[in-house]
Design an enzyme around this catalytic site. Sequence first.
Site, PDB file in Angstrom:
ATOM      1  N   GLU A   1      -2.015  -4.825  13.156  1.00 10.85           N
ATOM      2  CA  GLU A   1      -0.935  -5.634  13.724  1.00 10.85           C
ATOM      3  C   GLU A   1      -1.382  -6.299  15.023  1.00 10.85           C
ATOM      4  O   GLU A   1      -1.010  -7.440  15.302  1.00 10.85           O
ATOM      5  CB  GLU A   1       0.302  -4.777  13.970  1.00 10.85           C
ATOM      6  CG  GLU A   1       1.489  -5.575  14.480  1.00 10.85           C
ATOM      7  CD  GLU A   1       2.756  -4.755  14.579  1.00 10.85           C
ATOM      8  OE1 GLU A   1       3.524  -4.716  13.592  1.00 10.85           O
ATOM      9  OE2 GLU A   1       2.967  -4.140  15.652  1.00 10.85           O
TER      10      GLU A   1
ATOM     11  N   PHE B   1       0.848  -1.189   0.000  1.00 11.01           N
ATOM     12  CA  PHE B   1       0.000   0.000   0.000  1.00 11.01           C
ATOM     13  C   PHE B   1       0.882   1.237   0.000  1.00 11.01           C
ATOM     14  O   PHE B   1       1.816   1.343   0.808  1.00 11.01           O
ATOM     15  CB  PHE B   1      -0.911   0.020   1.231  1.00 11.01           C
ATOM     16  CG  PHE B   1      -2.028  -0.973   1.186  1.00 11.01           C
ATOM     17  CD1 PHE B   1      -3.339  -0.564   0.981  1.00 11.01           C
ATOM     18  CD2 PHE B   1      -1.780  -2.327   1.346  1.00 11.01           C
ATOM     19  CE1 PHE B   1      -4.381  -1.479   0.939  1.00 11.01           C
ATOM     20  CE2 PHE B   1      -2.811  -3.250   1.302  1.00 11.01           C
ATOM     21  CZ  PHE B   1      -4.117  -2.830   1.092  1.00 11.01           C
ATOM     22  N   ALA B   2       0.589   2.186  -0.905  1.00  7.14           N
ATOM     23  CA  ALA B   2       1.341   3.442  -0.973  1.00  7.14           C
ATOM     24  C   ALA B   2       0.356   4.590  -1.093  1.00  7.14           C
ATOM     25  O   ALA B   2      -0.011   4.996  -2.203  1.00  7.14           O
ATOM     26  CB  ALA B   2       2.306   3.429  -2.162  1.00  7.14           C
TER      27      ALA B   2
ATOM     28  N   THR C   1       3.874  -5.593  22.926  1.00  9.37           N
ATOM     29  CA  THR C   1       2.829  -4.563  22.889  1.00  9.37           C
ATOM     30  C   THR C   1       1.525  -5.123  22.315  1.00  9.37           C
ATOM     31  O   THR C   1       0.943  -4.581  21.372  1.00  9.37           O
ATOM     32  CB  THR C   1       3.305  -3.346  22.068  1.00  9.37           C
ATOM     33  OG1 THR C   1       3.719  -3.788  20.780  1.00  9.37           O
ATOM     34  CG2 THR C   1       4.458  -2.648  22.769  1.00  9.37           C
TER      35      THR C   1
ATOM     36  N   TYR D   1       3.560   8.206   0.962  1.00 13.15           N
ATOM     37  CA  TYR D   1       4.249   6.922   0.906  1.00 13.15           C
ATOM     38  C   TYR D   1       4.551   6.474  -0.521  1.00 13.15           C
ATOM     39  O   TYR D   1       5.275   5.497  -0.729  1.00 13.15           O
ATOM     40  CB  TYR D   1       3.434   5.856   1.646  1.00 13.15           C
ATOM     41  CG  TYR D   1       3.751   5.808   3.128  1.00 13.15           C
ATOM     42  CD1 TYR D   1       4.435   4.741   3.686  1.00 13.15           C
ATOM     43  CD2 TYR D   1       3.384   6.849   3.970  1.00 13.15           C
ATOM     44  CE1 TYR D   1       4.742   4.693   5.039  1.00 13.15           C
ATOM     45  CE2 TYR D   1       3.681   6.832   5.323  1.00 13.15           C
ATOM     46  CZ  TYR D   1       4.359   5.742   5.860  1.00 13.15           C
ATOM     47  OH  TYR D   1       4.677   5.726   7.193  1.00 13.15           O
TER      48      TYR D   1
ATOM     49  N   ASP E   1       4.998  -4.105   3.628  1.00 13.98           N
ATOM     50  CA  ASP E   1       4.950  -2.652   3.734  1.00 13.98           C
ATOM     51  C   ASP E   1       5.783  -2.029   2.625  1.00 13.98           C
ATOM     52  O   ASP E   1       6.899  -2.480   2.331  1.00 13.98           O
ATOM     53  CB  ASP E   1       5.483  -2.197   5.092  1.00 13.98           C
ATOM     54  CG  ASP E   1       4.393  -2.141   6.154  1.00 13.98           C
ATOM     55  OD1 ASP E   1       3.260  -2.577   5.871  1.00 13.98           O
ATOM     56  OD2 ASP E   1       4.687  -1.654   7.269  1.00 13.98           O
ATOM     57  N   ILE E   2       5.263  -0.948   2.044  1.00 16.52           N
ATOM     58  CA  ILE E   2       5.944  -0.295   0.926  1.00 16.52           C
ATOM     59  C   ILE E   2       7.176   0.476   1.376  1.00 16.52           C
ATOM     60  O   ILE E   2       8.101   0.695   0.581  1.00 16.52           O
ATOM     61  CB  ILE E   2       4.968   0.648   0.177  1.00 16.52           C
ATOM     62  CG1 ILE E   2       5.523   1.044  -1.194  1.00 16.52           C
ATOM     63  CG2 ILE E   2       4.669   1.890   1.026  1.00 16.52           C
ATOM     64  CD1 ILE E   2       5.622  -0.094  -2.164  1.00 16.52           C
TER      65      ILE E   2
ATOM     66  N   HIS F   1       8.861  -9.900  14.925  1.00 19.83           N
ATOM     67  CA  HIS F   1       9.111  -8.464  14.972  1.00 19.83           C
ATOM     68  C   HIS F   1      10.546  -8.179  15.418  1.00 19.83           C
ATOM     69  O   HIS F   1      11.032  -8.768  16.384  1.00 19.83           O
ATOM     70  CB  HIS F   1       8.130  -7.802  15.937  1.00 19.83           C
ATOM     71  CG  HIS F   1       7.983  -6.326  15.740  1.00 19.83           C
ATOM     72  ND1 HIS F   1       8.969  -5.423  16.075  1.00 19.83           N
ATOM     73  CD2 HIS F   1       6.947  -5.589  15.246  1.00 19.83           C
ATOM     74  CE1 HIS F   1       8.557  -4.202  15.803  1.00 19.83           C
ATOM     75  NE2 HIS F   1       7.347  -4.268  15.284  1.00 19.83           N
TER      76      HIS F   1
END
Length: 332
Positions: free
Chosen positions: A281, A98-99, A223, A103, A189-190, A211
């Site tokens: 997330e 996704f951009a 988290t 981004y 992720d872009i 992560h």
Amino acid sequence: MVQSPLNDYLVLEERRNGRDALKVLIYLNSNQNSCNQQIIQQVVIKLLYDQPSASVGRTDVASVTPWSAPIIWEGTFDPTLIDSIYKQQNLTIATTAFALGKYTRFVKDFLESAEEHYFVGFRVHYYLFTDQPESVPEVKMGENRSLTVLKVQSLNRWQDISMKRMEKLEKLIENELSSEVYDYIFCLDIDGKFYGRWGAESLGRLVGVIHPWFYNVPRNQFTYERRPESLAYIPAGEGDYYYAGAAFGGTLEDVLHLTKTCSKQLKIDAANSIEALWQEESHLNKYFLLNKPSKLLSPEYMWRSISEGAAQIKIVRFTSVPKNYAEVRPNT
């Protein structure tokens, strides 16, 4: 084709990866006829590579989960061997990113580095979601690799962009990809860049990435969403690993179930005026707690920064690029 020093073999191909070599050999079982010509009676393909060991390997990291899923680190697989196995299957990998908004500036580095390191030699189809199709740069694609740009609505909050991804991925798989011949899908992720190999070793039914900030800390520091009112809730004292929302994948069927479940739970939370701590997330981590991944990728596959090291990280394969979040994200 060259004659092998081994009797009755021809070496068709030899590829080297560091100290390891893999040779593809054809065994010739032959007789002589009256004209002194060889008649090939049997052809058997053999792979020659270093003998695997059941007692020697990496001791500084865990390479298997308590439910027997492999954790992929450098030194736990032979890249040449694993590619030779998977390339016989003629696979196609869908890859989404996704951009939105600013981004779009990350698209060029993402695609160019992917063409250099990501599933090299495999068929790959990128699907780029963006609100600015006109801003997507031209990037030269390799053979059997292509890009489809999908226009989506602009959003004012980066949290909304995050929460909408699962719904968009669900619809893409249901409405477009399921009718095509795709074997696997990865959602990335872009704002990341590839620096090392990301290949067939990452393929699995359901794949999560550990992560980079939580791979070596106790789970009471994860988290997770801790409010019981949210469907992403994970109580203290529970949890396996903390997974990055920036990268996950698997078969179309399994990723569809993941995105459908997370999208539904995000909508229920929204209807109850609850937003999980880390949006999709948080819901991804809840999903992976209840639906264990069949393969885990080490933080090599989503590292903190190319300029940052750690004793366990022998290679950085994919990493988030440096950025000023206050400048690139809306409402930050």
